[in-house]
Design a protein around this motif. Structure first.
Motif, mmCIF file in Angstrom:
data_model
loop_
_atom_site.group_PDB
_atom_site.id
_atom_site.type_symbol
_atom_site.label_atom_id
_atom_site.label_comp_id
_atom_site.label_asym_id
_atom_site.label_seq_id
_atom_site.Cartn_x
_atom_site.Cartn_y
_atom_site.Cartn_z
ATOM 1 N N LEU A 83 0.617 -1.327 0.192
ATOM 2 C CA LEU A 83 -0.157 0.191 0.364
ATOM 3 C C LEU A 83 0.685 1.544 0.055
ATOM 4 O O LEU A 83 0.280 1.917 -0.325
ATOM 5 C CB LEU A 83 -1.051 0.000 1.503
ATOM 6 C CG LEU A 83 -2.213 -0.515 0.930
ATOM 7 C CD1 LEU A 83 -2.600 -1.186 2.267
ATOM 8 C CD2 LEU A 83 -2.983 -0.588 -0.102
ATOM 9 N N ALA A 129 -5.131 4.631 -1.039
ATOM 10 C CA ALA A 129 -3.759 3.949 -0.277
ATOM 11 C C ALA A 129 -3.872 4.120 0.890
ATOM 12 O O ALA A 129 -3.488 3.229 1.489
ATOM 13 C CB ALA A 129 -2.634 3.621 -1.420
ATOM 14 N N LYS A 148 -6.339 2.997 3.551
ATOM 15 C CA LYS A 148 -6.703 1.496 3.366
ATOM 16 C C LYS A 148 -5.831 1.932 4.745
ATOM 17 O O LYS A 148 -5.475 0.969 5.895
ATOM 18 C CB LYS A 148 -6.537 1.080 2.167
ATOM 19 C CG LYS A 148 -7.520 1.039 1.043
ATOM 20 C CD LYS A 148 -7.327 0.115 0.197
ATOM 21 C CE LYS A 148 -8.154 0.456 -0.558
ATOM 22 N NZ LYS A 148 -7.987 -0.769 -2.006
#
Length: 279
Positions: free
Chosen positions: A242, A261, A264
């Motif tokens: 990520l 990203a 998350k």
């Protein structure tokens, strides 16, 4: 053995990074099997620090030299614990946010001064000139993994073991690879975000990596955090991926993909951080 809910970023250096006396010592240390692994080691470290803090504090105690030992490509590498520094840091932290009367009773000013001198000595690099070794081989973070650490490793470097007796998740890589990734991350963040806190944090980590021998190995260890996460979450964890995806998106100017990203990643580790409040 109780777990410490912390993660670790370590650097293992080859014996050639140390002076002759230290080389002899660490070679004997490893041959005699005196070292502990990264699973048991943190508990030993914590015990040693707590015992030193409760020793009456007539002086800053001298502690034995300990280290993690790693065999890598037929070479012996060590990651010293620097216990004297850990005790000094713990003594100073014990005074933070505590009324002066209590702070002085637990850690008297004269001993706090000794602890401060030890910490400043290491941070100033005096030990580098004296013994030819960098100041700190291990960084520790509680209740999570600093997101900047993921910029130093690659998802393909993951080592995971989730047996009934031992759970571990870590990344190991040559320091040359970690440095290249770190410099690229700094370049991307500097161009995209400027003097943002994350840029400065990654720059600090990059400078730290530059202090070590070029044949060192970098290890990002989830430590006791593996006991806070279910097995499926550990197997699916792609945090370095990520971070790499976010940096790639920033480099091509795709702010939306970079934000996705990052969100998350933050959401994933917020779950662990919130456990500290319920602990």
């Amino acid at each position: 053995m109780p777990s410490l809910f912390a993660s670790y970023l370590r650097v293992y250096e080859p014996l050639t990074a140390f002076d002759r006396e230290r080389q002899v010592f660490w070679r004997r240390y490893a041959k005699e099997g005196r070292d502990l692994g990264p699973v048991e080691g943190p508990v030993r470290q914590r015990t040693a620090v707590l015992e030193a803090l409760g020793a009456g504090w007539t002086r800053l105690p001298d502690l034995p030299d300990e280290a993690y030992v790693l065999e890598w490509e037929n070479a012996l590498l060590v990651c010293p614990w620097n216990l004297r520094l850990r005790v000094a840091e713990a003594a100073l932290n014990a005074r933070d946010g505590v009324p002066a009367v209590l702070a002085d009773a637990f850690v008297p000013p004269v001993l706090a001064g000794q602890a401060k001198a030890v910490v400043e000595d290491w941070r100033s690099g005096a030990r580098v000139l004296e013994q030819g070794v960098p100041r700190v081989h291990e960084q520790i973070a509680t209740w999570g993994v600093p997101l900047r650490w993921f910029a130093f490793v690659d998802l393909d470097e993951r080592e995971i073991s989730l047996t009934a007796r031992r759970r571990t998740l870590r990344y190991r890589t040559e320091i040359s690879k970690a440095r290249r990734r770190a410099h690229r991350a700094v370049s991307v963040l500097r161009k995209s975000l400027g003097d943002a806190p994350i840029t400065e944090a990654v720059e600090e980590g990059t400078r730290w990596l530059e202090e070590f021998h070029p044949r060192s190995v970098v290890e990002l260890d989830y430590g006791g955090l593996v006991n806070l996460l279910p097995e499926d979450k550990l197997r699916e964890d792609d945090s370095p991926g990520l971070v790499a995806a976010g940096l790639s998106a920033l480099s091509r100017g795709d702010a939306d993909a970079a934000s996705e990203a990052y969100e998350k990643l933050v959401a994933r580790w917020r779950v662990v951080q919130l456990l500290e409040r319920s602990n």
